[in-house]
Design a protein around this motif. Structure first.
Motif, PDB file in Angstrom:
ATOM      1  N   LEU A  33       4.491  -4.798   0.374  1.00  0.00           N
ATOM      2  CA  LEU A  33       5.042  -3.495  -0.017  1.00  0.00           C
ATOM      3  C   LEU A  33       4.172  -2.356   0.491  1.00  0.00           C
ATOM      4  O   LEU A  33       4.679  -1.298   0.892  1.00  0.00           O
ATOM      5  N   ILE A  34       2.862  -2.577   0.490  1.00  0.00           N
ATOM      6  CA  ILE A  34       1.944  -1.550   1.005  1.00  0.00           C
ATOM      7  C   ILE A  34       2.140  -1.395   2.516  1.00  0.00           C
ATOM      8  O   ILE A  34       2.093  -0.288   3.052  1.00  0.00           O
ATOM      9  N   GLN A  36       4.996  -2.069   4.035  1.00  0.00           N
ATOM     10  CA  GLN A  36       6.302  -1.432   4.171  1.00  0.00           C
ATOM     11  C   GLN A  36       6.143   0.084   4.044  1.00  0.00           C
ATOM     12  O   GLN A  36       6.708   0.853   4.820  1.00  0.00           O
ATOM     13  N   GLU A  37       5.328   0.484   3.076  1.00  0.00           N
ATOM     14  CA  GLU A  37       5.119   1.915   2.845  1.00  0.00           C
ATOM     15  C   GLU A  37       4.403   2.567   4.029  1.00  0.00           C
ATOM     16  O   GLU A  37       4.738   3.667   4.433  1.00  0.00           O
ATOM     17  N   ASN A  38       3.414   1.865   4.570  1.00  0.00           N
ATOM     18  CA  ASN A  38       2.566   2.473   5.597  1.00  0.00           C
ATOM     19  C   ASN A  38       2.628   1.677   6.912  1.00  0.00           C
ATOM     20  O   ASN A  38       1.945   0.663   7.064  1.00  0.00           O
ATOM     21  N   PRO A  39       3.432   2.129   7.877  1.00  0.00           N
ATOM     22  CA  PRO A  39       3.568   1.369   9.131  1.00  0.00           C
ATOM     23  C   PRO A  39       2.245   1.149   9.858  1.00  0.00           C
ATOM     24  O   PRO A  39       2.120   0.200  10.621  1.00  0.00           O
ATOM     25  N   ALA A  40       1.238   2.005   9.596  1.00  0.00           N
ATOM     26  CA  ALA A  40      -0.061   1.838  10.262  1.00  0.00           C
ATOM     27  C   ALA A  40      -0.734   0.525   9.834  1.00  0.00           C
ATOM     28  O   ALA A  40      -1.644   0.043  10.523  1.00  0.00           O
ATOM     29  N   LEU A  41      -0.286  -0.031   8.723  1.00  0.00           N
ATOM     30  CA  LEU A  41      -0.920  -1.265   8.227  1.00  0.00           C
ATOM     31  C   LEU A  41      -0.144  -2.529   8.606  1.00  0.00           C
ATOM     32  O   LEU A  41      -0.602  -3.634   8.345  1.00  0.00           O
ATOM     33  N   ARG A  42       1.026  -2.340   9.191  1.00  0.00           N
ATOM     34  CA  ARG A  42       1.855  -3.514   9.519  1.00  0.00           C
ATOM     35  C   ARG A  42       1.223  -4.334  10.647  1.00  0.00           C
ATOM     36  O   ARG A  42       0.690  -3.763  11.599  1.00  0.00           O
ATOM     37  N   ARG A  86      -8.291  -4.357   6.180  1.00  0.00           N
ATOM     38  CA  ARG A  86      -8.239  -3.056   5.501  1.00  0.00           C
ATOM     39  C   ARG A  86      -8.080  -3.328   4.014  1.00  0.00           C
ATOM     40  O   ARG A  86      -7.143  -4.024   3.618  1.00  0.00           O
ATOM     41  N   ILE A  88      -7.041  -1.985   0.521  1.00  0.00           N
ATOM     42  CA  ILE A  88      -6.189  -0.898   0.018  1.00  0.00           C
ATOM     43  C   ILE A  88      -6.004  -1.059  -1.498  1.00  0.00           C
ATOM     44  O   ILE A  88      -5.718  -2.163  -1.973  1.00  0.00           O
ATOM     45  N   GLU A 152      12.487  -2.830   5.805  1.00  0.00           N
ATOM     46  CA  GLU A 152      12.618  -3.834   6.860  1.00  0.00           C
ATOM     47  C   GLU A 152      11.431  -4.779   6.972  1.00  0.00           C
ATOM     48  O   GLU A 152      11.534  -5.852   7.562  1.00  0.00           O
TER      49      GLU A 152
END
Lengths: 425, 82
Positions: A33-34, A36-42, A86, A88, A152
């Motif tokens: 979910l984190i 999903q929220e932040n694409p920089a972490l995908r 990372r 979080i 997504e």
């Protein structure tokens, strides 16, 4: 009807099942979910910690798990395995809301949904199995709807079988984002290849006892007689494991949705550092009591057993008292926790973990209220404070002793032991 | 890492299918156009209902909070690479 579906196993027609359950497990829930929220972490290894500055990883992303980082890893261990991980802070409000949305989504697919934990649910498809052609059709539908609802990046495992125990095994043992089903054709194979860590109800110690007598998987239990099992594992586990070895549900599944009300409420917290300051300890215990008692009141419950738990420096202390009458007011619970229980402690170690619990709960409607005017005065006062919290937010009005220091706010736990309170079911 | 801000902001947006979707916000005199809403969540602080919108604007992630009781918007956190 059957046919291969990727690597996940057979595709079974739902109408072939007399009873039919699906188990849905969101992959690496907190981290996903984190991401999903932040694409920089995908696509990156992510470790979720409870708060900024904490060092225990409470959840790891799929990418971090591939590098060997697991739930419970310490920050330094994780950095050795995944130097670019990372860390979080968790967003418990996001997780609980996502679970509520998932519950609504599942309820749109079947009339019976049982939330098992924050990221897992069982869907009873028995009465609606003719609506969905086969296991793959249903699994794909669930996975698509989850993506539409949460985003997504969110993937889920779907397991399907004729009971919840096997559906969960199917879901747990498939690759991330898979749809796996178990029926008579692949039952023995699944029982023989599933690790005990993926079997609900079998913990680390039980697994060790089983391995000590040469049992490595559920299927091997069939090779032992009842007497042999009872001799090594006792009367309870020998019966439960026998059921599991035939793919039947053990007793623990009977209690998923059966509690008429919660039996106890409690709250614990682990601090950042060892604590020896009396004022700080008192503040923390008071804060925990406020949450515990307020939660009991909001559910219309009161309890008559109060316990307190402290640990630190590898040692712990626990004490409890069982009362003849029921309590749920902040003041009376705190008097018992602090003055009656905690004050008896010899202060033999520095504390890092604090816990308070109110047990033997009963609905207030079944309890006679005391006649003392002071009790009623206190009750009106706390009711007024509860109403202010409802209107203006938690801790808008709070005891003077909590004016300084960081407030401990309510949060949800992964196993969702208080689901009837949090989800209102 | 996330940087805590907690400042009031002004938000403009659209109502679609009975829900509000922010499309831009103004913070510190600067207007940020929202490119994507990546996550929404509802939460409670006691009885006060809050709604969170995680949004991408100017290639960065912002966590916006809408207080449904008092109808106020806050920029809660910003994602800062580093």
């Amino acid at each position: 009807m059957k046919g291969e579906v990727g690597l996940t196993g057979l595709n079974h027609c739902l109408s072939d099942y007399k009873d039919c359950w699906a188990h849905v497990d969101i992959n690496s829930y907190f981290a996903t979910l984190i991401q999903q929220e932040n694409p920089a972490l995908r696509g990156q290894p992510v470790g979720i910690v409870k708060e900024s500055g904490r060092t225990c990883i409470i959840a790891a992303s799929k990418e971090a798990k591939l590098l060997g980082v697991s739930t419970g890893s310490r920050k330094d261990e994780a950095l050795l395995l995944a130097p670019n991980i990372r860390l979080i802070p968790a967003q418990f409000d996001f997780y609980l809301d996502a679970t509520r949305r998932l519950k609504r989504l599942f309820e749109s697919l079947s009339p019976e949904v049982q939330i098992f934990s924050l990221d897992e649910a069982f869907i009873n498809l028995t009465s609606c199995k003719y609506l969905y052609r086969d296991t793959h059709t249903f699994g794909t539908l669930v996975q698509t709807k989850i993506k539409q609802e949460l985003g997504e990046w969110v993937t889920a495992n779907v397991g399907i079988s004729w009971n919840r125990f096997l559906a969960k095994i199917a879901g747990e043992t498939g690759p991330k984002g898979s749809i796996t089903s178990i029926n008579q054709e692949n039952l023995d194979y699944k029982l023989a290849t599933t690790k005990f860590t993926d079997v609900s109800g079998v913990g680390y110690r039980l697994e060790k006892r089983l391995k000590a007598i040469g049992i490595e998987n559920l299927y091997q239990i069939k090779l032992f007689s009842n007497q042999e099992l009872e001799k090594h594992l006792g009367p309870f586990w020998s019966k439960q494991l026998r059921k599991m070895s035939f793919g039947e549900e053990p007793n623990l599944f009977e209690h998923i949705d059966s509690n008429p009300h919660m039996k106890s409420v409690g709250r614990s917290i682990t601090g950042y550092k060892l604590c020896n300051n009396e004022t700080e300890i008192k503040q923390i215990l008071y804060n925990l009591v406020l949450e515990t008692a307020s939660k009991a009141r909001s559910m219309g419950l009161a309890g008559r057993q109060i316990s307190v738990y402290l640990s630190g420096e590898g040692r712990y202390w626990f004490s409890h008292v069982t009362l003849p009458s029921y309590v749920n007011q902040n003041k009376e619970v705190f008097e018992l926790v602090y003055h009656y229980l905690y004050k008896k402690w010899q202060r033999s170690f520095l504390v890092i973990k604090f816990g308070v619990r109110l047990s033997l709960l009963k609905p207030e409607t079944q309890i006679n209220q005391p006649l003392w005017p002071t009790w009623h005065k206190q009750r009106y006062l706390e009711k007024a404070v509860d109403e202010l919290a409802q209107k203006y937010g938690l801790f808008t009005v709070r005891p003077a002793s909590l004016l300084n220091g960081q407030l401990i706010r309510p949060e949800v736990t992964g196993f969702l032991g208080d689901k009837s309170f949090q989800l209102g079911s | 890492m996330y940087q805590t801000i907690g400042e009031e902001i002004q938000v403009a947006g659209l109502f679609k299918k009975g829900r509000f979707w922010p499309s831009k916000f103004k913070w510190s005199g600067q207007t940020f156009n929202i490119q994507k809403i990546t996550l929404t969540a509802e939460a409670n602080n006691g009885g006060v209902k809050l709604r969170y919108y995680s949004v991408l604007a100017s290639g960065n992630l912002y966590r916006l909070q809408y207080n449904r009781q008092f109808e106020t918007w806050r920029l809660m956190e910003i994602w800062c690479e580093g």
